[in-house]
Motif scaffolding. Structure first.
Motif, PDB file in Angstrom:
ATOM      1  N   SER A  34       0.827  -1.208   0.000  1.00  0.00           N
ATOM      2  CA  SER A  34       0.000   0.000   0.000  1.00  0.00           C
ATOM      3  C   SER A  34       0.863   1.261   0.000  1.00  0.00           C
ATOM      4  O   SER A  34       0.479   2.271  -0.603  1.00  0.00           O
ATOM      5  N   ARG A  60       1.505   1.781  -3.618  1.00  0.00           N
ATOM      6  CA  ARG A  60       0.315   2.334  -4.293  1.00  0.00           C
ATOM      7  C   ARG A  60       0.213   3.819  -4.000  1.00  0.00           C
ATOM      8  O   ARG A  60      -0.057   4.635  -4.874  1.00  0.00           O
ATOM      9  N   ASN A 107       2.376   5.737  -6.006  1.00  0.00           N
ATOM     10  CA  ASN A 107       2.048   5.702  -7.438  1.00  0.00           C
ATOM     11  C   ASN A 107       3.053   4.953  -8.291  1.00  0.00           C
ATOM     12  O   ASN A 107       3.282   5.336  -9.432  1.00  0.00           O
TER      13      ASN A 107
END
Ligand code: HPA
Length: 301
Positions: A198, A201, A204
């Motif tokens: 995460s 994520r 990006n």
């Protein structure tokens, strides 16, 4: 506590009084990640009794003690490898030292060759599990047995309590009950792995997940080996497993992160050089930095 462990711990304690909760091991070309730390003490390995000294290129060889994302951490800038001639027990000592000082979570990074054809140089992979082809095994008590003959932790070829134990340990190491010490699923903590994914994520950028195949090295693989290892896992490298098994035997939680420095193309082979490995690893450093800072910020330690 044995003399080696207590002398190593005492040497660090004279320079740094805090209690670290997280340990970080920086692999090939990743030493620059210490710039993400507020360093309170930097201790070269040669000033820590019995600590193995890095001889590999792009491994600085110093323990950085301080804070990262508000968490007290001990960072090994540079690690040692079996291929440098160290025993499993030598590689285990820094992990035992970290544990004695307070570390309960270990973040281990490495540079690795990509086996998975979908991987690209510069990718980061969260290690979900490993395949140990390094020529040693770990037993539930933490005793390690080098299959080439030398055993870890100074117990040489005998078990912790003599010959009988040795066979008990060895049989355990090839039976499912090995899982008693290493965990029923994997040596790698799934909550830490999820936090790492995460963090990526959030930053990006894509982050792979997969299986690390550990070999002793120091040679890079032949085409036939790359082809064979593709069946075993997603990346191949020459480190990490000794430290992971040491950490797990002490009950630590482990996060493993590989940077993919080259991708094996057995049918269009390229020569892998250590310069290229170091260069690509350092290009991937910002991603690792973001993941490690993200993971440290995710939990209350
Ligand atoms: N093989 C083994 N170890 C490695 C590699 C590789 O291709 N690349 C970086 N470390």
């Amino acid at each position: 506590m044995d003399a080696e462990l207590s002398q190593a711990v005492a040497a660090i304690r004279t320079e740094w009084a805090s209690i670290p909760t997280v340990g970080v091991i920086l692999g090939t070309g990743l030493g620059g990640l210490t710039s993400a730390m507020h360093v309170e003490a930097e201790i070269p390995y040669h000033r820590i009794p019995y600590f193995p000294r890095s001889t590999a290129m792009a491994h600085k060889g110093a323990l950085h003690c301080g804070e990262m994302a508000g968490v007290k951490v001990l960072t090994m800038a540079g690690r040692c490898h079996l291929y440098e001639g160290y025993s499993v027990a030598d590689l285990r000592l820094p992990i035992r030292v970290m544990h004695t000082l307070g570390v309960r979570t270990l973040i281990i990074t490495n540079a690795a060759g990509g086996l998975n054809a979908r991987f690209e140089p510069g990718d980061v992979m969260v290690i979900e599990d490993h395949v140990n082809l390094m020529g040693f095994s770990a037993c539930p008590s933490g005793l390690t047995v080098d299959l080439a003959g030398a055993a870890g932790d100074g117990e040489k070829e005998r078990g912790r309590d003599g010959e009988k134990d040795r066979f008990t340990e060895s049989s355990l190491s090839v039976s499912p009950s090995l899982c008693l010490s290493i965990s029923p699923q994997s040596a790698y903590d799934s909550a830490l792995a999820d936090a790492a994914l995460s963090a990526a994520r959030h930053g990006n950028f894509p982050c792979q997940r997969g299986v690390y195949v550990g070999v002793k090295g120091p040679n890079y693989e032949t085409r036939a080996e790359y082809r064979a290892f593709r069946r075993f896992g997603d990346v191949v490298g020459m480190s990490t497993i000794p430290e992971v098994l040491a950490a797990r035997s002490l009950g630590m939680r482990v996060l493993g992160l590989s940077t993919v420095t080259n991708v094996a193309r057995p049918d269009a082979p390229q020569i892998v050089t250590s310069d290229e490995v170091v260069e690509v690893a350092s290009i991937a450093q910002p991603k690792l930095r973001q993941i490690i800072l993200g993971v440290l910020g995710f939990f209350s330690w």
